[in-house]
Design a protein around this motif. Sequence first.
Motif, PDB file in Angstrom:
ATOM      1  N   LYS A   2       0.836  -1.169   0.000  1.00 32.53           N
ATOM      2  CA  LYS A   2       0.000   0.000   0.000  1.00 32.53           C
ATOM      3  C   LYS A   2       0.884   1.237   0.000  1.00 32.53           C
ATOM      4  O   LYS A   2       1.776   1.360   0.848  1.00 32.53           O
ATOM      5  CB  LYS A   2      -0.885   0.007   1.239  1.00 32.53           C
ATOM      6  N   PRO A   3       0.696   2.184  -0.925  1.00 34.85           N
ATOM      7  CA  PRO A   3       1.538   3.370  -0.959  1.00 34.85           C
ATOM      8  C   PRO A   3       1.439   4.163   0.334  1.00 34.85           C
ATOM      9  O   PRO A   3       0.376   4.259   0.949  1.00 34.85           O
ATOM     10  CB  PRO A   3       0.959   4.167  -2.143  1.00 34.85           C
ATOM     11  N   ILE A 212     -11.635  -4.150  -2.507  1.00 31.39           N
ATOM     12  CA  ILE A 212     -10.352  -4.228  -1.795  1.00 31.39           C
ATOM     13  C   ILE A 212      -9.668  -2.877  -1.635  1.00 31.39           C
ATOM     14  O   ILE A 212      -8.705  -2.758  -0.868  1.00 31.39           O
ATOM     15  CB  ILE A 212      -9.378  -5.201  -2.492  1.00 31.39           C
ATOM     16  N   LYS A 213     -10.152  -1.838  -2.306  1.00 33.50           N
ATOM     17  CA  LYS A 213      -9.447  -0.552  -2.291  1.00 33.50           C
ATOM     18  C   LYS A 213      -9.322  -0.002  -0.877  1.00 33.50           C
ATOM     19  O   LYS A 213     -10.292   0.098  -0.135  1.00 33.50           O
ATOM     20  CB  LYS A 213     -10.168   0.451  -3.191  1.00 33.50           C
ATOM     21  N   ASN A 214      -8.090   0.338  -0.495  1.00 31.18           N
ATOM     22  CA  ASN A 214      -7.772   1.015   0.764  1.00 31.18           C
ATOM     23  C   ASN A 214      -8.100   0.200   2.017  1.00 31.18           C
ATOM     24  O   ASN A 214      -8.341   0.755   3.087  1.00 31.18           O
ATOM     25  CB  ASN A 214      -8.483   2.372   0.853  1.00 31.18           C
ATOM     26  N   LEU A 215      -8.073  -1.138   1.879  1.00 29.32           N
ATOM     27  CA  LEU A 215      -8.325  -1.994   3.038  1.00 29.32           C
ATOM     28  C   LEU A 215      -7.101  -2.782   3.474  1.00 29.32           C
ATOM     29  O   LEU A 215      -6.983  -3.114   4.658  1.00 29.32           O
ATOM     30  CB  LEU A 215      -9.460  -2.987   2.742  1.00 29.32           C
ATOM     31  N   PHE A 216      -6.187  -3.072   2.551  1.00 28.31           N
ATOM     32  CA  PHE A 216      -5.158  -4.066   2.824  1.00 28.31           C
ATOM     33  C   PHE A 216      -3.743  -3.488   2.774  1.00 28.31           C
ATOM     34  O   PHE A 216      -3.465  -2.564   2.011  1.00 28.31           O
ATOM     35  CB  PHE A 216      -5.268  -5.222   1.823  1.00 28.31           C
ATOM     36  N   THR A 217      -2.877  -4.092   3.582  1.00 28.71           N
ATOM     37  CA  THR A 217      -1.459  -3.746   3.535  1.00 28.71           C
ATOM     38  C   THR A 217      -0.886  -4.037   2.159  1.00 28.71           C
ATOM     39  O   THR A 217      -0.110  -3.251   1.597  1.00 28.71           O
ATOM     40  CB  THR A 217      -0.683  -4.554   4.596  1.00 28.71           C
TER      41      THR A 217
END
Length: 365
Positions: A2-3, A212-217
Motif C-alpha cells: 500500500k503506498p 479491496i481498495k484502501n483496506l489491505f497492507t
Amino acid sequence: MKPTGMPVTRPTANSIWRSFQTSGKKHLVLTGASGSGKTTLLASLFSSPMPGVTSWVVPEEGVYLKNNCSKEIIQIGRYHPDPTHKRNQMLAIPECFDEKGTAFLHSCLHATSKWITIDEIGFLESNSCKYRQAIRTLMKHKQLLMVVRKQKLPFLEELRNHKDVFLVDLDQPYGNAGCIIMASGQGTRFGGNKLLADFNGQPLIDFSLNIIKNLFTISVVVTIHKEIQSLCIKQNIPVLLHTFPHRNDMIRLGLETIGDHIDRCVFLPADQPLLQKESMISLLLCAENDKNSIWRTCYGDIVGSPVIFPAEFFEELQNLPLRKGGSLVINNHSDRIRTFSVSNINELRDIDTPDDLSQLLHRNL
C-alpha cells in the motif's frame, strides 16, 4: 505494498456494530490518534446519548468532564506554564477525579441502560486510582463503549487489551492484512472468460477490485488471463499472471508473492459481484480482534467466501495437494472456524454459468 499516505477506508458505525455483535465481546473500545474521528463515530453508534461521562478541552484553560445524565460539569485538568519548554502543560486535578468524577461513574451503576459511554479516557485519569477503579467496577456490571487515547500508559493499555474488549483502532482498523483475489478460473461452464462479462455496465471482476481498495497492507490479483492482467495494470492494481492449471497453484503463487508481508490473508473470489464492502470490513474487524481463528462469511447455515486465514496456516496452504483448495485446511481445523453473517444470501453467490449471471442481475434490480 500500500503506498505511503494512502487513505484507509474507515469502518462505518454499522460495520463496527455488526462485527462487535459477532465477536461475543462485552465492551467496545475506539482508539486512534488525535483527530481520527473517535468521538464522531461514538455518537453515531447510538441514536440518542447514553448515560456516562463526556470530557473535552477548552484551549488554554483546561479539561472538563460532564455527567451525561445530570449535566453537571467539573474541571479535571488545568493548564500550567512550563518555562522549560515555553508552552503550557496539562495537569490533572486529582481531587476532582476522586470526588465528583468517581461519583459520576458510580451513578451510572443505577442507570436503566445496559450501555454506558465514556468519552474519553487519556493520561489525566492515570492520576486517580479511585476513578480508574470506578471504571473497572462499571465494566463488571455494565457494557461500556469507551473512547481511549492512543498512548502507552498502563491503564490505557489495560483497557485496550482487556479480554472482554472489542477494539477498533481507527488508525489501522484492519491490522496487517493482505488479500489474494482469485481470478484464474478457466470459465469452462461459462463458455469464456466470465470475469470480463458485463454486470450492470462493468466487467464482473471490477466489483471485487472495488471492494479491496484502501483496506489491505498488500493485495494481488492472481490470474491466467492476459486481459485481466491488462485491466489490473490500468487500475494500478498488483497482478500476477501465471500458466499453472490448478487451484492449489493459485493459492501457492499468491502467498509466495505477499505472504511474508502480512499477518493474515483474505482469499476473495473474483466472481461475487453482490458482496458488500461493509461485509468485508466487518469480517476484517472480526479477524483483527480474534487473530487465532479462520474467519469466513455465512448466511444462516450456508458458508461461503471470502475466507481469512492467519499466517500460521500459510505453510499448509502453500503445500496443498494437487487440485485441492483452502477448504481442505478449513476441514482440517474445523475447531478454529468462526463465521460472520452477511445481510443477504446473494452476497455469497458466485457466477459459473450465463444463467447464474442472469439470475444475479435480476436479483440486483
